[in-house]
Motif scaffolding. Structure first.
Motif, PDB file in Angstrom:
ATOM      1  N   ILE A   1       4.326 -26.836  14.566  1.00 55.32           N
ATOM      2  CA  ILE A   1       3.040 -27.226  13.962  1.00 55.32           C
ATOM      3  C   ILE A   1       2.776 -28.708  14.187  1.00 55.32           C
ATOM      4  CG2 ILE A   1       1.872 -27.557  11.746  1.00 55.32           C
ATOM      5  CD1 ILE A   1       2.557 -24.798  11.004  1.00 55.32           C
TER       6      ILE A   1
ATOM      7  N   ALA B   1       0.662 -20.814  11.674  1.00 59.77           N
ATOM      8  CA  ALA B   1       1.053 -20.603  10.277  1.00 59.77           C
ATOM      9  C   ALA B   1       1.193 -19.110   9.990  1.00 59.77           C
ATOM     10  CB  ALA B   1       0.026 -21.237   9.341  1.00 59.77           C
TER      11      ALA B   1
ATOM     12  N   GLN C   1      16.886 -15.145  12.822  1.00 62.32           N
ATOM     13  CA  GLN C   1      15.499 -15.198  12.379  1.00 62.32           C
ATOM     14  C   GLN C   1      15.179 -16.566  11.781  1.00 62.32           C
ATOM     15  OE1 GLN C   1      13.200 -13.521  13.117  1.00 62.32           O
ATOM     16  NE2 GLN C   1      11.577 -13.749  11.614  1.00 62.32           N
TER      17      GLN C   1
ATOM     18  N   LEU D   1       1.752 -23.359   4.043  1.00 67.88           N
ATOM     19  CA  LEU D   1       1.164 -22.609   5.158  1.00 67.88           C
ATOM     20  C   LEU D   1       0.409 -21.392   4.638  1.00 67.88           C
ATOM     21  CD1 LEU D   1       4.096 -22.797   7.722  1.00 67.88           C
ATOM     22  CD2 LEU D   1       2.087 -24.264   7.540  1.00 67.88           C
TER      23      LEU D   1
ATOM     24  N   MET E   1      11.656 -18.263  -0.899  1.00 71.07           N
ATOM     25  CA  MET E   1      12.280 -18.710   0.337  1.00 71.07           C
ATOM     26  C   MET E   1      11.551 -19.949   0.873  1.00 71.07           C
ATOM     27  SD  MET E   1      12.419 -16.734   3.926  1.00 71.07           S
ATOM     28  CE  MET E   1      12.482 -15.195   3.003  1.00 71.07           C
TER      29      MET E   1
ATOM     30  N   ILE F   1       4.469 -18.003  11.267  1.00 71.66           N
ATOM     31  CA  ILE F   1       5.611 -18.434  10.468  1.00 71.66           C
ATOM     32  C   ILE F   1       5.703 -17.632   9.181  1.00 71.66           C
ATOM     33  CG2 ILE F   1       6.569 -20.372   9.164  1.00 71.66           C
ATOM     34  CD1 ILE F   1       5.342 -22.201  11.350  1.00 71.66           C
TER      35      ILE F   1
ATOM     36  N   MET G   1       6.790 -29.892   4.987  1.00 69.44           N
ATOM     37  CA  MET G   1       6.042 -28.655   5.182  1.00 69.44           C
ATOM     38  C   MET G   1       6.782 -27.483   4.538  1.00 69.44           C
ATOM     39  SD  MET G   1       5.314 -26.720   8.733  1.00 69.44           S
ATOM     40  CE  MET G   1       5.254 -28.322   9.506  1.00 69.44           C
ATOM     41  N   THR G   2       6.056 -26.665   3.815  1.00 70.44           N
ATOM     42  CA  THR G   2       6.684 -25.509   3.175  1.00 70.44           C
ATOM     43  C   THR G   2       5.934 -24.241   3.574  1.00 70.44           C
ATOM     44  OG1 THR G   2       5.289 -25.549   1.208  1.00 70.44           O
ATOM     45  CG2 THR G   2       7.251 -26.926   1.158  1.00 70.44           C
ATOM     46  N   ILE G   3       6.642 -23.132   3.437  1.00 73.17           N
ATOM     47  CA  ILE G   3       5.989 -21.861   3.735  1.00 73.17           C
ATOM     48  C   ILE G   3       4.821 -21.652   2.783  1.00 73.17           C
ATOM     49  CG2 ILE G   3       6.320 -19.357   3.790  1.00 73.17           C
ATOM     50  CD1 ILE G   3       9.225 -19.876   4.594  1.00 73.17           C
TER      51      ILE G   3
ATOM     52  N   ILE H   1      11.546 -23.209   3.955  1.00 71.74           N
ATOM     53  CA  ILE H   1      12.041 -23.596   5.275  1.00 71.74           C
ATOM     54  C   ILE H   1      13.315 -24.415   5.111  1.00 71.74           C
ATOM     55  CG2 ILE H   1      11.510 -24.923   7.361  1.00 71.74           C
ATOM     56  CD1 ILE H   1       8.565 -24.195   6.911  1.00 71.74           C
TER      57      ILE H   1
ATOM     58  N   ILE I   1      12.214 -19.270  12.689  1.00 67.59           N
ATOM     59  CA  ILE I   1      11.221 -19.791  11.739  1.00 67.59           C
ATOM     60  C   ILE I   1      11.256 -21.315  11.717  1.00 67.59           C
ATOM     61  CG2 ILE I   1      10.607 -19.905   9.293  1.00 67.59           C
ATOM     62  CD1 ILE I   1      11.638 -16.990   9.097  1.00 67.59           C
TER      63      ILE I   1
ATOM     64  N   GLU J   1       9.679 -22.599  14.848  1.00 68.26           N
ATOM     65  CA  GLU J   1       8.233 -22.389  14.842  1.00 68.26           C
ATOM     66  C   GLU J   1       7.553 -23.348  13.876  1.00 68.26           C
ATOM     67  OE1 GLU J   1       6.447 -20.225  16.941  1.00 68.26           O
ATOM     68  OE2 GLU J   1       8.415 -20.249  17.900  1.00 68.26           O
TER      69      GLU J   1
ATOM     70  N   GLU K   1       6.912 -14.185  10.010  1.00 63.35           N
ATOM     71  CA  GLU K   1       8.323 -14.191  10.374  1.00 63.35           C
ATOM     72  C   GLU K   1       9.203 -14.424   9.158  1.00 63.35           C
ATOM     73  OE1 GLU K   1       9.650 -13.472  13.507  1.00 63.35           O
ATOM     74  OE2 GLU K   1       7.583 -12.835  13.786  1.00 63.35           O
ATOM     75  N   SER K   2       8.663 -15.127   8.171  1.00 70.02           N
ATOM     76  CA  SER K   2       9.458 -15.337   6.955  1.00 70.02           C
ATOM     77  C   SER K   2       9.601 -14.035   6.173  1.00 70.02           C
ATOM     78  CB  SER K   2       8.833 -16.426   6.086  1.00 70.02           C
ATOM     79  OG  SER K   2       7.744 -15.912   5.352  1.00 70.02           O
TER      80      SER K   2
END
Lengths: 312, 312
Positions: free
Chosen positions: A78, B68, A67, B6, A1, B71, B1-3, A3, A71, A74, B74-75
């Motif tokens: 940053i 982070a 949700q 983070l 997954m 996030i 920016m990617t999960i 963003i 995300i 949020e 929450e992901s």
DNA sequence: AGTTTCTATAAATTTTATTGATAGTTTTTC
DNA sequence: GAAAAACTATCAATAAAATTTATAGAAACT
């Protein structure tokens, strides 16, 4: 997954259309199709019901969108944290303003603001209160200036100023001879009122509604149509109420028709409002500072009674 | 920016070491170095101060890490939403249990739970309350069973049961002849107490502390050392208090040393606790159901007085 | 039925993430 | 205080992934 995938989901959910959503995301439509499919595969659930036209969210889809919005928002925060740390005030900022505030307030603070914060790219839109609420909620605007209190769960408010209402009473009107007007003098049947849902509290709200029903077909009060309102009033269609800042602009002859209220002067509360997530809070505070500064010299009423914008 | 970026930041922040963090993320160290640098470039700020050894977070870095974690958590919730919708109860679940609950409660519910929810891969760790709190906060465990109330801001609690304390009074003790014990009979100087910071409220807390100071060098009460406690007591070192479930296990001779309290029986509240984000809530509820079920038959005290685990 | 509108699919391409090898530091150890 | 160890950054190569162009297929509209 990723963003990005979540962002794509939001775009499709909003546009109910892959092609349009793709344009807004500045990618091609197959990108969206594939990325969203990939996410759906990974989660093993359908987010969109593609049999419906236009496309609809599934039940889970709706929850996922909520949700996902979380995300994505949020994640923006940053960069916000970094900006805040650096004291950097800049970047794009979308501000909504209600029509009855726009023409008077904007010229007062815009130059000042741009001069003080040249790195902020302000994009200002004139919007009705309802539009403002929905656009703050879905992140299409960063903040707005509107009459408050609104009592919206996800929206915070910071009062900028209180703007008294002033009666505009044409010559032929029964109240024209009064020097000062009392709220109790107001009568439904001979009042022209503002849009934006700004009606007087309690009883007077009904008058406002009555007027609207009666006139919906005959007139259409456009945005920023305070001038129109004055002209209609001059034509003998009734008295009207003007927000104080508007009375500074009208010509000398019309100024003679202005009648201030007895204390406590009815007034509206004008605030800068924003999403509770407090994104771009530095810019919001910068706006608040500049506007409060320019208003301080312009409005000096003391005994006011706030009229709620909510027609309860 | 990617999960993912983070997530890497979180790993490095926790391990204070790129190499170790890389291992935990199952990637190589250059991956972390490059991805974190990329994020830092994009945000145009340093997240880590690499001059310090071991590596430290910068001031902004600390704030970024907090966000982070938000996030990333929450992901995870998106998969949670899907699971919840499907009624799916499965996946890895890390549960912490305090030492004084572990040996009695775990055998009571584990088989039942595994049978009822075979898709859940339970990983159970014995942890002190403090460790539990920090591991719930940083997401290292999904939930825990501990004595409550804890009054932790980010942690929610659901009571599972109230477990009375039972006095264990060896033969030579001054209270041994009493059939029933009253809380007021307790005396600091001849009590052995449990770890976990479970002390009696008010005055008795001090006793507890006094004991600890006195014995820190002489004894070390290990986790799950209720048996040790009983043996020490048998040696004449003082009476002790046992959580009720432990009294079901001891041998017949020792059972003669058990003395129940007069009503209201002092008891501890045992709860399943979890992060307020309520991730994997289906599994938490499943655990609650199973444990409540097995306890219902085992504990049937009525008039209890809850002893707070917090030594105020 | 023909046209338009829209999404899915496939192959090619570009972009991005990851790796293995290694160089350059700092810290630890003897 | 020199040698070893531990650690991070860098580079080129590779693997993986996202994106695009082109196109097919389905549904809605005329």
């Amino acid at each position: 997954m990723t963003i990005t995938q979540l962002y794509y989901v939001l775009a499709v959910a909003e546009n109910q259309n892959f092609t349009k959503a793709a344009e807004k995301c500045f990618v091609t439509q197959p990108t969206l199709s594939m990325q969203i499919q990939k996410l759906e595969d990974q989660l093993d659930v359908l987010i969109f019901d593609r049999t419906k036209k236009p496309i609809e969210l599934t039940d889970v889809g709706k929850k996922i969108v909520t949700q996902a919005r979380n995300i994505v928002n949020e994640s923006y925060r940053i960069q916000d944290i970094v900006d805040q740390q650096k004291g950097f005030i800049g970047g794009e900022f979308k501000l909504g303003i209600i029509p009855t505030v726009m023409p008077t307030l904007l010229p007062m603070f815009l130059k000042n603001f741009i001069k003080k914060h040249p790195k902020v790219k302000l994009k200002i839109e004139e919007l009705a209160t309802e539009e403002i609420i929905s656009k703050i909620n879905d992140g299409h605007i960063d903040a707005a200036i509107a009459a408050t209190p609104l009592e919206e769960e996800n929206i915070k408010e910071r009062v900028l100023y209180f703007e008294p209402f002033v009666s505009y009473i044409p010559e032929n009107h029964r109240l024209h001879k009064h020097k000062k007007i009392d709220v109790s003098d107001l009568d439904i049947d001979d009042m022209l009122l503002l849009e934006d849902g700004h009606c007087f509290r309690d009883g007077v709200i009904n008058l406002c509604k009555a007027f609207k029903n009666q006139t919906d077909d005959q007139f259409q009060l456009e945005s920023g149509s305070i001038e129109t309102l004055i002209k209609l009033s001059n034509e003998g269609l009734g008295m009207t109420l003007l927000p104080y800042l508007h009375t500074l602009d009208i010509n000398d002859k019309e100024k003679e028709n202005l009648h201030h209220f007895n204390d406590p002067t009815p007034a509206r509360e004008v605030s800068i409002i924003y999403h509770k997530s407090e994104l771009k809070m530095q810019i919001i505070e910068a706006l608040q500072d500049v506007i409060s500064g320019v208003i301080r010299g312009a409005i000096a009423f003391q005994n006011v009674e706030i009229i709620s914008p909510l027609a309860k």
